[in-house]
Design a protein around this motif. Sequence first.
Motif, mmCIF file in Angstrom:
data_model
loop_
_atom_site.group_PDB
_atom_site.id
_atom_site.type_symbol
_atom_site.label_atom_id
_atom_site.label_comp_id
_atom_site.label_asym_id
_atom_site.label_seq_id
_atom_site.Cartn_x
_atom_site.Cartn_y
_atom_site.Cartn_z
ATOM 1 N N ASN A 151 0.806 -1.218 0.000
ATOM 2 C CA ASN A 151 0.000 0.000 0.000
ATOM 3 C C ASN A 151 0.840 1.268 0.000
ATOM 4 N N GLN A 152 0.224 2.352 -0.521
ATOM 5 C CA GLN A 152 0.766 3.686 -0.332
ATOM 6 C C GLN A 152 0.876 3.913 1.176
ATOM 7 N N ARG A 153 2.029 4.363 1.623
ATOM 8 C CA ARG A 153 2.253 4.469 3.064
ATOM 9 C C ARG A 153 1.818 5.837 3.591
ATOM 10 N N GLU A 154 1.678 5.907 4.917
ATOM 11 C CA GLU A 154 1.393 7.150 5.653
ATOM 12 C C GLU A 154 -0.002 7.722 5.427
ATOM 13 N N THR A 155 -0.635 7.397 4.305
ATOM 14 C CA THR A 155 -1.991 7.887 4.037
ATOM 15 C C THR A 155 -2.910 7.435 5.162
ATOM 16 N N ASN A 161 -12.272 12.088 4.477
ATOM 17 C CA ASN A 161 -11.496 11.507 3.378
ATOM 18 C C ASN A 161 -10.140 11.014 3.866
ATOM 19 N N ALA A 162 -9.534 10.117 3.094
ATOM 20 C CA ALA A 162 -8.159 9.707 3.363
ATOM 21 C C ALA A 162 -7.240 10.902 3.092
ATOM 22 N N ILE A 163 -6.404 11.246 4.076
ATOM 23 C CA ILE A 163 -5.412 12.310 3.882
ATOM 24 C C ILE A 163 -4.129 11.645 3.380
ATOM 25 N N VAL A 164 -3.736 12.000 2.163
ATOM 26 C CA VAL A 164 -2.686 11.300 1.430
ATOM 27 C C VAL A 164 -1.304 11.700 1.934
ATOM 28 N N TRP A 165 -0.359 10.803 1.788
ATOM 29 C CA TRP A 165 1.022 11.036 2.254
ATOM 30 C C TRP A 165 1.605 12.331 1.701
ATOM 31 N N ASP A 167 7.301 15.817 10.239
ATOM 32 C CA ASP A 167 6.959 16.322 8.911
ATOM 33 C C ASP A 167 5.512 15.945 8.599
ATOM 34 N N PRO A 168 4.819 16.784 7.802
ATOM 35 C CA PRO A 168 3.429 16.460 7.435
ATOM 36 C C PRO A 168 3.291 15.135 6.692
ATOM 37 N N TYR A 169 4.391 14.639 6.140
ATOM 38 C CA TYR A 169 4.423 13.379 5.402
ATOM 39 C C TYR A 169 3.835 12.209 6.200
ATOM 40 N N PHE A 170 4.108 12.180 7.501
ATOM 41 C CA PHE A 170 3.791 10.995 8.294
ATOM 42 C C PHE A 170 2.388 11.072 8.899
ATOM 43 N N SER A 171 1.918 9.956 9.434
ATOM 44 C CA SER A 171 0.501 9.814 9.773
ATOM 45 C C SER A 171 0.059 10.586 11.013
ATOM 46 N N ALA A 172 0.931 10.722 12.008
ATOM 47 C CA ALA A 172 0.498 11.234 13.312
ATOM 48 C C ALA A 172 -0.170 12.601 13.217
ATOM 49 N N THR A 173 0.452 13.526 12.474
ATOM 50 C CA THR A 173 -0.125 14.874 12.418
ATOM 51 C C THR A 173 -1.398 14.900 11.590
ATOM 52 N N LYS A 174 -1.546 13.957 10.678
ATOM 53 C CA LYS A 174 -2.792 13.827 9.905
ATOM 54 C C LYS A 174 -3.924 13.342 10.817
ATOM 55 N N ARG A 219 5.877 4.070 9.984
ATOM 56 C CA ARG A 219 5.762 5.311 9.224
ATOM 57 C C ARG A 219 4.740 6.273 9.817
ATOM 58 N N THR A 220 4.326 6.036 11.036
ATOM 59 C CA THR A 220 3.246 6.831 11.626
ATOM 60 C C THR A 220 3.732 7.943 12.553
ATOM 61 N N LEU A 221 4.992 7.906 12.997
ATOM 62 C CA LEU A 221 5.530 8.785 14.053
ATOM 63 C C LEU A 221 5.027 8.382 15.441
ATOM 64 N N LEU A 222 4.384 7.224 15.551
ATOM 65 C CA LEU A 222 3.835 6.784 16.836
ATOM 66 C C LEU A 222 4.429 5.458 17.301
#
Length: 490
Positions: A80-84, A98-102, A132-139, A187-190
């Motif tokens: 899968n696409q990661r971090e999304t 919605n899914a917030i994309v990487w 970084d906004p890239y990773f899942s935690a802040t999303k 890849r989540t920051l968690l």
Amino acid sequence: MSQYILSIDQGTTSSRAILFNLHGNIHAVRQQEFPQHFPDSGWVEHKPADIWSTVKSTCDDVMAEEFGVNDEVVAVGITNQRETTIIWDRKTGEPVYNAIVWQDRRTADYCKTMKSSSHEPAVHSKTGLLIDPYFSATKIRWILENVPGTRERAERGELAFGTVDSFLLWKLTGGQVHRTDATNASRTLLFNIHTQQWDEELLELFDIPASLLPEVMDSSDDFGKITEGGALNGVSVLGVAGDQQAALFGQTCFEVGMAKSTYGTGCFLMLNTGDKALQSEHRLLTTVAYRLKGKPTYAIEGSIFIAGATIQWLRDGLQLISNASEAEPLAEGTPVDHGVYLVPAFTGLGAPYWDPNARGAIFGLTRDTGIKEIVTAGLQSVCYQTKDLQKAMEKDGIRPITLRVDGGMVKNNWVMQFLADILGATVDRPSMVETTALGVAYLAGLKAGVYGSLEELTELWRCERRFEPMMSKSDRDRLYAGWIQAVHKL
């Protein structure tokens, strides 16, 4: 009876179902694109229903059209696409947003605040990642803060978070399984990559309830039996890995120092560091490459946000070409030192710059500049960005001499030769370039018992073409210096 492994390859712009035979060859493939949504500047979203429907329909099509009465699917793998990031209701399965994309950069200001508060060193030491906004935690935090009622529902245990693999597992098992694997968790920051556990201090730092999180499994593991997959019902999902880790596995980069670079929507260079989680001093990421029988193997990774998406933009945005295949002959008729540099920072710059606010630009335009120079600059930008990653790895004391490549762009011989030239390194293109889907098929096959060892998988890898560097060092250095100059002008 013919036996197969079905890989679900859920990517950023499309979903695919691929049937592999046990020799690692493709028997059948179906692919379906789905819409991208850009509700604000720097925001990228997917509708979770589109992700699920395209996965379901591609699996249904492969099974209906390519599967015989004497055939058997022994296992399913998901990559899968990661971090999304998706959050959904545990009872209804309905996403709350919605899914917030990487690629999404909406949390850039929050990340900047976190960095200025000196949280990054502690986060980096535990996760191997940067804030970084890239990773899942802040999303996740953004959804909890901005979608009314979600934080309260999360704290009551009514909601589930997942990266795309977890969401698909939930859907395929009729809501019975809420799991992920160690590569996606990392890849989540968690997730603490050293203890291999969700980290309470990180959850507190990002203000995320632990009740949202899935159970973390090995990458080759029994994730659950499919009940909502049509002809796949009764088959177990036995392999899960984020797309880049799956590609490393599919390239059989099992030894320390082996590296692969994937050229899809983005570009990701990953180097196996074995049982040591090496901490980069030059803004590369430390990540879980795969976890087998409870034992993690680690990797150093450089992430480029825009690679193949550059060609997509030249095709759909600027309409300079009507098909990606037109780019190669244009480049072949253009000198490599044409003077134009395209920096595709459409969603910021990834490693080693990590600048979420950077935006794309084209430098060096003259009256002589035409379509072929701009298209060639777009192709070269992917190689220059890979050179950035190689340079960062060198500074960390690790340099991949040979690079195994995969992804859609590697079919372009001109790009692969320029990549070898600008890196000054050998580039190996395997006979099977669908290594992301293949990697998760191998992981599922290991758990199913159809493969006995990593050594057995190594024997299946074949090189289709080797590209050796032919450019002089002085030319290489001069072209790369122009790229660095262009990036610094952003």
